[in-house]
Design a protein around this motif. Structure first.
Motif, PDB file in Angstrom:
ATOM      1  N   TYR A 283      40.983  50.936  27.549  1.00 39.97           N
ATOM      2  CA  TYR A 283      42.303  51.406  27.961  1.00 39.97           C
ATOM      3  C   TYR A 283      42.084  52.714  28.702  1.00 39.97           C
ATOM      4  O   TYR A 283      41.510  53.659  28.159  1.00 39.97           O
ATOM      5  CB  TYR A 283      43.226  51.617  26.761  1.00 39.97           C
TER       6      TYR A 283
ATOM      7  N   VAL B 185      46.770  45.194  33.829  1.00 41.90           N
ATOM      8  CA  VAL B 185      45.463  44.804  33.311  1.00 41.90           C
ATOM      9  C   VAL B 185      44.662  44.201  34.458  1.00 41.90           C
ATOM     10  O   VAL B 185      45.090  43.221  35.078  1.00 41.90           O
ATOM     11  CB  VAL B 185      45.585  43.789  32.150  1.00 41.90           C
TER      12      VAL B 185
ATOM     13  N   LEU C 251      41.135  43.482  25.063  1.00 47.86           N
ATOM     14  CA  LEU C 251      40.841  44.539  26.025  1.00 47.86           C
ATOM     15  C   LEU C 251      39.466  45.144  25.785  1.00 47.86           C
ATOM     16  O   LEU C 251      39.058  45.360  24.644  1.00 47.86           O
ATOM     17  CB  LEU C 251      41.901  45.640  25.922  1.00 47.86           C
TER      18      LEU C 251
END
Length: 136
Positions: A82, A117, A79
């Motif tokens: 976030y 996502v 990632l």
């Protein structure tokens, strides 16, 4: 469990650094597809800048090549940021209607968070979610 930090050196915010190979394309993606505002750009031609939506801020940094090897981001779900929101479902539908590309669609996780996502124009993975209990 550690005691809450009440010192004057308390941290207030962290801003993710997102690496992009086409800076202009990334600005258009974040502004037009995800609804971020361009806060600033730097350089001639621009190679660095910040976008924000609400309290979420992302710094975009041009790189000639992605720092990620092959498809390691997808395989390992690496990632780049976030982002928390009060209603992940509504934001997922907004992004879906805008034509966003998802690595993972909206789902409730075993830990109680509702998350998805989204991939940006450089395939950076942005996890967006509503934690089971939003921090105050």
């Amino acid at each position: 469990m550690p005691a809450p930090d009440r010192s004057p050196l308390r941290l207030h915010r962290a801003t993710a650094q997102v690496f992009v190979t086409d800076f202009a394309r990334a600005l258009v993606f974040y502004r037009d597809l995800l609804g971020f505002e361009i806060v600033f750009t730097h350089g001639d031609p621009p190679f660095y800048g910040e976008v924000r939506r609400g309290d979420a801020r992302l710094n975009l940094r041009h790189v000639d090549e992605s720092p990620f090897v092959a498809d390691v981001r997808e395989q390992e779900q690496l990632l780049s940021a976030y982002i928390t929101t009060a209603d992940a479902g509504a934001l997922f539908r907004e992004f879906q209607d805008a034509g966003a590309d998802f690595q993972e669609t909206l789902q409730v996780k075993p830990w109680g968070a509702t998350e998805f996502v989204v991939r940006d124009s450089d395939v950076n993975l942005l996890l967006v979610g509503t934690p089971s209990a939003l921090p105050s």
